[in-house]
Design a protein around this motif. Structure first.
Motif, short mmCIF file in Angstrom:
data_model
loop_
_atom_site.label_atom_id
_atom_site.label_comp_id
_atom_site.label_asym_id
_atom_site.label_seq_id
_atom_site.Cartn_x
_atom_site.Cartn_y
_atom_site.Cartn_z
N ARG A 176 -0.55 132.34 121.03
CA ARG A 176 -1.45 132.79 120.41
C ARG A 176 -2.75 131.87 121.12
N ARG A 177 -3.54 132.58 121.87
CA ARG A 177 -4.99 131.81 122.52
C ARG A 177 -5.98 131.38 121.47
N LEU A 178 -6.43 129.69 122.15
CA LEU A 178 -6.78 129.04 121.70
C LEU A 178 -8.20 129.23 122.05
N LEU A 179 -8.48 129.03 122.82
CA LEU A 179 -9.26 128.58 124.21
C LEU A 179 -8.77 129.01 125.52
N PRO A 180 -10.55 129.64 125.91
CA PRO A 180 -10.08 129.76 127.60
C PRO A 180 -9.47 129.43 128.23
N GLY A 181 -8.11 129.54 128.49
CA GLY A 181 -7.01 129.12 129.33
C GLY A 181 -6.01 127.61 128.28
N GLU A 206 -5.17 119.20 114.56
CA GLU A 206 -4.65 117.78 115.31
C GLU A 206 -4.36 119.25 116.60
N GLN A 207 -3.53 120.64 116.54
CA GLN A 207 -4.06 121.41 117.58
C GLN A 207 -5.03 121.82 117.98
N ARG A 208 -6.43 122.25 117.20
CA ARG A 208 -7.53 121.67 118.00
C ARG A 208 -8.18 121.43 118.38
N ILE A 209 -8.02 119.94 118.22
CA ILE A 209 -8.27 119.10 119.02
C ILE A 209 -7.55 119.11 120.87
N GLU A 210 -6.34 119.14 120.43
CA GLU A 210 -5.55 118.64 121.30
C GLU A 210 -5.91 120.01 122.82
N ALA A 211 -6.02 121.58 122.47
CA ALA A 211 -6.70 122.28 122.80
C ALA A 211 -8.25 122.02 123.20
N VAL A 266 -3.22 128.01 125.24
CA VAL A 266 -2.73 128.98 124.12
C VAL A 266 -1.71 127.96 123.60
N LEU A 267 -1.23 128.10 121.89
CA LEU A 267 -0.34 127.52 120.70
C LEU A 267 0.15 128.18 121.63
N GLY A 324 4.65 120.66 115.08
CA GLY A 324 4.41 121.95 115.52
C GLY A 324 4.48 122.96 116.27
N PRO A 325 4.44 123.79 116.87
CA PRO A 325 4.06 124.52 118.66
C PRO A 325 3.17 123.78 118.89
N ALA A 326 3.52 123.75 120.27
CA ALA A 326 3.11 123.03 121.32
C ALA A 326 1.09 123.87 121.57
#
Length: 301
Positions: free
Chosen positions: A34-39, A51-56, A41-42, A4-6
């Motif tokens: 979408r902003r996931l964490l400071p600095g 998996e995206q939360r882990i990568e972020a 984005v999704l 899915g989205p990077a």
């Protein structure tokens, strides 16, 4: 690493020529990013996957960070895990970064050498188990997690003991949870049985050992076994052992016990806590019954 989205760091997008104002505009409510964490984005506007939360989280923590705790253990295939939703990441002690959003940042001077699990730097199982256990208040959840890690051969009990000593030396709660696992217990119920046996004053019990008859035929793998008198203790849950193939397997097991002359006590797991004194009386009585007859010709494999 993700489908899915990077997931991308804002700094990296700027290096690729995307202006910061464009990034923030695309992350506005209703935007395509979408902003996931400071600095971080999704590059999509849906809910992030694990998996995206882990990568972020690893992008936020920067190079040299290591995934640990519950999300690390999921990557090893463990299932009996505490209900912890955040992403636990270890970073070097000198790194100036704090927890935010869905990521729990832990600075440490004992950063483990990571293993790569699907491209993610992941703490070894003993470290991940103890990191998760330190954040879990429910003792049953801690025992279940430790027991699964050992039973499924992800690590040795001694490795957990070493990790507790090095990382959580003042946390007696974790040591108490581990002691039955060191003794051979494979589940929360077996840990309860182990503790009750310790109160019983009976001779040594072994846990989850294989018993064979005089002809070398497999008899059973009892939860608890007193080799001195040939006595087996089975902690049998009603839900597991009373249905279908499990029920037939339990009847067949009990028939093998009887044929080999082994005295066996069956106990419901719930009674270990609701009626411990009654179970203790039954355990002692069954042991003395086994003691009064000649020891059967059986041996451990």
């Amino acid at each position: 690493m993700t489908n899915g989205p990077a997931v991308a760091a804002v700094k990296r997008l700027e290096e690729l020529g995307v202006p910061r104002r464009t990034i923030w505009r695309r992350c506005e409510p209703g935007g395509v990013w979408r902003r996931l964490l400071p600095g971080v984005v999704l590059l999509g506007n849906g809910e992030p996957t694990e998996e995206q939360r882990i990568e972020a989280s690893l992008l936020l923590a920067r190079e040299g960070s290591v995934l640990t705790g519950v999300p690390a253990l999921r990557r090893y295939g463990l299932r009996n895990l505490p209900d912890i939703d955040d992403v636990h990441v270890l970073v070097p002690a000198e790194r100036a970064i704090t927890s935010t959003g869905f990521v729990h940042i832990e600075r440490t001077r004992r950063l483990p050498a990571p293993l790569s699990r699907a491209g993610v730097p992941t703490a070894p199982v003993p470290r991940a188990v103890i990191d998760a256990a330190r954040r879990t208040s429910d003792s049953d959840s801690v025992v279940a997690m430790m027991a699964e890690a050992v039973q499924e051969r992800h690590c040795l009990p001694h490795a957990l003991a070493v990790e507790i000593d090095e990382r959580s030396r003042f946390d007696g709660r974790l040591l108490r949870a581990l002691v039955p696992i060191l003794g051979g217990a494979h589940s929360v119920a077996e840990a309860d049985a182990w503790r009750l046996w310790k109160r019983s004053g009976l001779p040594e019990f072994q846990w989850n050992v294989k018993v064979f008859d005089a002809a070398g035929r497999f008899v059973a793998k009892p939860d608890g076994w007193c080799d001195e008198v040939g006595f087996a203790w089975e902690v049998d849950s009603r839900g597991y052992h009373a249905k279908g193939d499990h029920f037939r397997a339990t009847l067949a097991r009990n028939a093998r016990y009887a044929a080999a002359g082994i005295v066996v006590l069956q106990t419901l797991p719930s009674r270990l806590r609701t009626e411990p004194d009654a179970v203790l009386h039954e355990l002692r009585a069954a042991f003395h019954s086994a003691q009064r007859r000649p020891r059967p010709d059986v041996h451990l494999g």
